[in-house]
Design an enzyme around this catalytic site. Sequence first.
Site, PDB file in Angstrom:
ATOM      1  CG  LEU A  27      49.581  -9.160  -6.215  1.00 14.61           C
ATOM      2  CD1 LEU A  27      48.745  -8.022  -5.652  1.00 14.61           C
ATOM      3  CD2 LEU A  27      48.788  -9.939  -7.265  1.00 14.61           C
ATOM      4  CE  LYS A  28      55.515 -13.459  -1.016  1.00 15.81           C
ATOM      5  NZ  LYS A  28      54.678 -14.256  -0.099  1.00 15.81           N
ATOM      6  CG  LEU A  29      57.629  -6.875  -2.922  1.00 17.59           C
ATOM      7  CD1 LEU A  29      58.596  -5.834  -3.494  1.00 17.59           C
ATOM      8  CD2 LEU A  29      58.297  -7.643  -1.782  1.00 17.59           C
TER       9      LEU A  29
END
Length: 293
Positions: free
Chosen positions: A170-172
Amino acid sequence: MTIGWIGIGKMGSAMCLRALAAGHSVKLVEPRAENRAAAVAAGGVPVASVDDLAQQVDLIFLTLPDDAVLRTVMLDPVEGLARSVSDRHTVVEMSTVSPSISREVAAALSARGCDYLRAPISGSTATAASGSLTVLASGPRPAFDRCEAVFRSFSNRMMHVGEGDEGRYLKLVINSMVAASSALLAEALALGRAGNLSTETMMDAIMQSVVASPLLGYKKDMVVTGDFTPAFGLTQMMKDLDLVLEAANEGGAPTELFLTIRERYEAAVEAGLGQEDFFALAALRPDHGDAKR
């Protein structure tokens, strides 16, 4: 609550200071005296090694710059944290790193019976200082619940999105779109300049349109004034794009746009903008060699 903290860089320092201000006791490991100075002045207690830290606290947070540093801190065969933890520990790793190194860390900590929470954060040093980061966590839900009081000291949005490395992905996902926003804005502004529009006029109109966003709002003054003092450096964003490409290739996801965007960042570095904020990409002009690509 007494916690441990490993890695006090720009972001880690802002987060650690918020935890201290909220009344948590923090024991910290940071080799650079200049990095840990503010946290120590605010009441943080330096500890000599990660092994000593693990003997003194059960809940350990990490904010580290990249995969290589995480591998050394966690997996070094002599001094790695994974050697020192047990089933009483919870390790909360908050850096932007690859899912692949995260899986290695997960395996090492699982072998020790240690809970591992992946909790990368979305935001900037400014949002960290104001306590308004977003935590994108995955891992055991009980571990997430144990960390909530600390998270609340520097975050006003906390998401638990799965039991494995979902938080890493999700961060990426978010950072890929952040990186793309700067690249797209660069070409849009170049188009407007070709029609004799000023950057200020365009940014004012953009911020009153359907494409306005919090990110463009944060960066508007920077783009208009041309002062790209880095909140998040252009080379740092290239590192994140490399993580995006690695994860996409591993998962069989398309990469065509990501590759094109990374080329624009490479061109900006070649133009001498590598140490500027990543939104310097949005102000590239013909004299920087890329505005008319």
